[in-house]
Scaffold this motif. Sequence first.
Motif: not given
Length: 301
Positions: A265-282
Amino acid sequence: MATTKPRKGRAQSPLLKSYLLAFNALSALLWARLLFLTLWFIATPRAASAHRTVFGQTSSGQQPWAAVAALADHLSGGYYFHGLGEATKWTQTLAVLEVVHAALGWVRSPVGTVASQVASRLWAVWGVVEPEASARANPLFATMLFAWSVTEVIRYTFYFLALLNIDVYALNWCRYTFFLVLYPLGAGSEAFLSFSTLPPLRTLPYVPKLLSNMDSMLHAMPAKLSRAIMKTNPGRALLWSVARARAAKSAGGVWKPIHVARLVLFVIWWPGLYVLYTYMLKQRRKFFAKNKTVGGANKAN
């Protein structure tokens, strides 16, 4: 955290609207209480040395890293501050109802997205903090809770007002601006809090065996060649790694299934954060573009 927007396009029954108003109001109040306790904990002085360092009253002879160490010490133990940890786990567990709301179509949010985001928080609370005493004492618990509580107070207040068709620009601005810092702080604290509970990585399954095999191969070589290799930096590093792996294993550094799950989960945390973060930026760009256009139109009129 999960985005559970009130459903538009069809009228809600008065009973459902009243329930959602009550749910969002209660959630906002519960998270506001957690935010108050977290800020109280952060502002409460602890040991004198830590207090002086955290608030910038350090002596000139201190090492630069001492301030970071003192801050970490200052933020440690927040779980036990006035029942903060107990209140956190039950307040966060209440968010399970958001998955139910999405599944029943009461809010216009994808069930999968809501469920995954709620599950991430519940894993941090029930899968990491509750079973691990070290996580409860970790300073990352305080930073995680600070990010969570600020985010949730804004979010639930926003949805409460949206149900009443009240649009507050300042609240929207906070929602689409604070996440720039709060998302990395909250998700990063979750991830590294979980990572901090893992045994040493050098004791991962097969790693000690691999190191041991390499060590055996080294000693099976001709003595002259073996001594020559062990005089090199890689050779010394190998011997040191083997010794540390054996020491860690004998000291209880044994990996269990839950540790492997936390590492994955630690490894896949970061791609998940990237997806959510870029969505919120949009979403942020849309919000400010919309308000800029509306503002321009108002000025033109």
